[in-house]
Design a protein around this motif. Structure first.
Motif, PDB file in Angstrom:
ATOM      1  N   ASP A   1      -6.523  -3.326   2.000  1.00  0.00           N
ATOM      2  CA  ASP A   1      -5.435  -2.317   1.440  1.00  0.00           C
ATOM      3  C   ASP A   1      -4.244  -2.886   1.135  1.00  0.00           C
ATOM      4  O   ASP A   1      -3.075  -2.224   1.101  1.00  0.00           O
ATOM      5  CB  ASP A   1      -5.484  -1.381   2.424  1.00  0.00           C
ATOM      6  CG  ASP A   1      -6.615  -0.389   2.684  1.00  0.00           C
ATOM      7  OD1 ASP A   1      -7.483  -0.273   1.989  1.00  0.00           O
ATOM      8  OD2 ASP A   1      -6.877  -0.122   3.994  1.00  0.00           O
TER       9      ASP A   1
ATOM     10  N   TYR B   1       0.897  -1.241  -0.074  1.00  0.00           N
ATOM     11  CA  TYR B   1      -0.025   0.001   0.012  1.00  0.00           C
ATOM     12  C   TYR B   1       0.997   1.110   0.061  1.00  0.00           C
ATOM     13  O   TYR B   1       1.653   1.417   0.771  1.00  0.00           O
ATOM     14  CB  TYR B   1      -0.991  -0.050   1.239  1.00  0.00           C
ATOM     15  CG  TYR B   1      -1.915   1.181   0.975  1.00  0.00           C
ATOM     16  CD1 TYR B   1      -3.080   0.900   0.329  1.00  0.00           C
ATOM     17  CD2 TYR B   1      -1.684   2.270   1.790  1.00  0.00           C
ATOM     18  CE1 TYR B   1      -3.994   1.908   0.148  1.00  0.00           C
ATOM     19  CE2 TYR B   1      -2.730   3.426   1.689  1.00  0.00           C
ATOM     20  CZ  TYR B   1      -3.856   3.012   0.863  1.00  0.00           C
ATOM     21  OH  TYR B   1      -4.935   4.037   0.764  1.00  0.00           O
TER      22      TYR B   1
ATOM     23  N   ASN C   1     -12.688  -3.924  -6.559  1.00  0.00           N
ATOM     24  CA  ASN C   1     -11.869  -2.891  -5.694  1.00  0.00           C
ATOM     25  C   ASN C   1     -11.602  -1.464  -6.381  1.00  0.00           C
ATOM     26  O   ASN C   1     -10.702  -0.574  -5.897  1.00  0.00           O
ATOM     27  CB  ASN C   1     -10.625  -3.410  -5.206  1.00  0.00           C
ATOM     28  CG  ASN C   1     -11.113  -4.302  -4.016  1.00  0.00           C
ATOM     29  OD1 ASN C   1     -11.547  -3.868  -2.927  1.00  0.00           O
ATOM     30  ND2 ASN C   1     -11.297  -5.528  -4.165  1.00  0.00           N
ATOM     31  N   GLY C   2     -12.017  -1.499  -7.690  1.00  0.00           N
ATOM     32  CA  GLY C   2     -12.001  -0.298  -8.532  1.00  0.00           C
ATOM     33  C   GLY C   2     -10.524   0.018  -8.990  1.00  0.00           C
ATOM     34  O   GLY C   2     -10.001   1.107  -9.349  1.00  0.00           O
TER      35      GLY C   2
ATOM     36  N   ALA D   1      -9.391  -6.749  -8.519  1.00  0.00           N
ATOM     37  CA  ALA D   1      -8.995  -5.500  -9.000  1.00  0.00           C
ATOM     38  C   ALA D   1     -10.348  -4.881  -9.544  1.00  0.00           C
ATOM     39  O   ALA D   1     -10.709  -3.730  -9.320  1.00  0.00           O
ATOM     40  CB  ALA D   1      -8.088  -5.310 -10.259  1.00  0.00           C
ATOM     41  N   LYS D   2     -11.398  -5.677 -10.238  1.00  0.00           N
ATOM     42  CA  LYS D   2     -12.547  -4.959 -10.685  1.00  0.00           C
ATOM     43  C   LYS D   2     -13.419  -4.697  -9.456  1.00  0.00           C
ATOM     44  O   LYS D   2     -14.348  -3.738  -9.657  1.00  0.00           O
ATOM     45  CB  LYS D   2     -13.364  -6.157 -11.744  1.00  0.00           C
ATOM     46  CG  LYS D   2     -12.704  -6.119 -12.820  1.00  0.00           C
ATOM     47  CD  LYS D   2     -13.230  -7.104 -13.966  1.00  0.00           C
ATOM     48  CE  LYS D   2     -12.498  -7.165 -15.241  1.00  0.00           C
ATOM     49  NZ  LYS D   2     -13.323  -8.132 -16.151  1.00  0.00           N
TER      50      LYS D   2
ATOM     51  N   GLY E   1      -3.331  -0.739  -2.247  1.00  0.00           N
ATOM     52  CA  GLY E   1      -3.937   0.436  -2.857  1.00  0.00           C
ATOM     53  C   GLY E   1      -4.504   0.673  -4.094  1.00  0.00           C
ATOM     54  O   GLY E   1      -5.421  -0.221  -4.229  1.00  0.00           O
ATOM     55  N   LYS E   2      -4.233   1.517  -4.668  1.00  0.00           N
ATOM     56  CA  LYS E   2      -4.890   1.749  -6.205  1.00  0.00           C
ATOM     57  C   LYS E   2      -4.165   1.973  -7.410  1.00  0.00           C
ATOM     58  O   LYS E   2      -4.232   2.921  -8.351  1.00  0.00           O
ATOM     59  CB  LYS E   2      -5.660   3.031  -6.028  1.00  0.00           C
ATOM     60  CG  LYS E   2      -7.080   3.082  -5.028  1.00  0.00           C
ATOM     61  CD  LYS E   2      -8.062   2.022  -5.327  1.00  0.00           C
ATOM     62  CE  LYS E   2      -9.196   2.218  -4.209  1.00  0.00           C
ATOM     63  NZ  LYS E   2     -10.196   1.315  -4.331  1.00  0.00           N
ATOM     64  N   PRO E   3      -3.211   0.979  -7.434  1.00  0.00           N
ATOM     65  CA  PRO E   3      -2.375   1.130  -8.684  1.00  0.00           C
ATOM     66  C   PRO E   3      -2.793   0.486  -9.859  1.00  0.00           C
ATOM     67  O   PRO E   3      -3.970  -0.351  -9.549  1.00  0.00           O
ATOM     68  CB  PRO E   3      -0.871   0.056  -8.309  1.00  0.00           C
ATOM     69  CG  PRO E   3      -1.564  -0.794  -7.458  1.00  0.00           C
ATOM     70  CD  PRO E   3      -2.605   0.030  -6.700  1.00  0.00           C
TER      71      PRO E   3
ATOM     72  N   LYS F   1       2.507   2.640  -8.901  1.00  0.00           N
ATOM     73  CA  LYS F   1       1.668   3.167 -10.234  1.00  0.00           C
ATOM     74  C   LYS F   1       1.300   1.881 -10.852  1.00  0.00           C
ATOM     75  O   LYS F   1       0.288   1.609 -11.653  1.00  0.00           O
ATOM     76  CB  LYS F   1       2.827   3.854 -11.101  1.00  0.00           C
ATOM     77  CG  LYS F   1       3.155   5.156 -10.539  1.00  0.00           C
ATOM     78  CD  LYS F   1       1.842   6.168 -10.374  1.00  0.00           C
ATOM     79  CE  LYS F   1       2.485   7.336  -9.895  1.00  0.00           C
ATOM     80  NZ  LYS F   1       1.748   8.135  -9.333  1.00  0.00           N
TER      81      LYS F   1
END
Length: 170
Positions: A147, A128, A169-170, A166-167, A150-152, A133
């Motif tokens: 977590d 996280y 959790n955005g 991934a889908k 995170g959001k990479p 990226k």
């Protein structure tokens, strides 16, 4: 020394001027702040075989620490090993690694990571970071804790559990 098993003295290497250190294969315990304030430390060679017990903030204040290399025989990256090492930019993780602990690379500057095939669980906060990226997640990962990355941008096979996660959790 290669025979060292316990690094249990808080601040044992406090202020040491080494640019590179090697943690040997047989270490079992690393206490909090063991390597704190090593102002010149840039690289850590981590060679511990098995799961070492690591406390938080082992590398506290090591502001030049930018790279870690995990040895060919390393199978586990302990909880919190490089947690909050804001200067850490690269980690060379070998294919033998099967376990990456909670918050192992939490809040570092790692921009990308490739998780080795064979890792089954991404532990809470393991990668996280606001800096992350891109992360490559193998098909072997079956469980994604809260977590974990995170959001990479997640790179994985379309039909894998990683893609489903991934889908969701955005």
């Amino acid at each position: 020394p290669s025979t060292m098993r316990y690094m249990t003295y808080k601040g044992a290497f406090d202020g040491c001027g080494a640019k590179q250190i090697t943690i040997p294969e047989n270490v079992e315990i690393i206490s909090s702040e063991t390597f704190r304030n090593m102002k010149r430390l840039e690289t850590v060679n981590y060679n511990v075989i098995g799961k070492a017990q690591c406390e938080a903030n082992i590398f506290k204040g090591c502001k030049r620490l930018t790279h870690v290399r995990f040895g060919m025989r390393v199978t586990a990256i302990p909880n919190e090993l490089f947690s909050n090492v804001a200067s850490l930019k690269t980690a060379t993780i070998q294919k033998e690694v099967r376990y990456i602990g909670e918050t192992a690379f939490y809040k570092t500057q790692l921009k990308e990571a490739e998780i080795p095939e064979g890792v089954k669980i991404l532990k809470k906060g393991s990668f996280y970071s606001a800096s992350m990226k891109s992360i490559v997640i193998p098909n072997s990962v079956e469980k994604f804790e809260k977590d974990c990355v995170g959001k990479p941008m997640v790179k994985c096979k379309e039909d894998s559990k990683a893609m489903k996660w991934a889908k969701r959790n955005g």
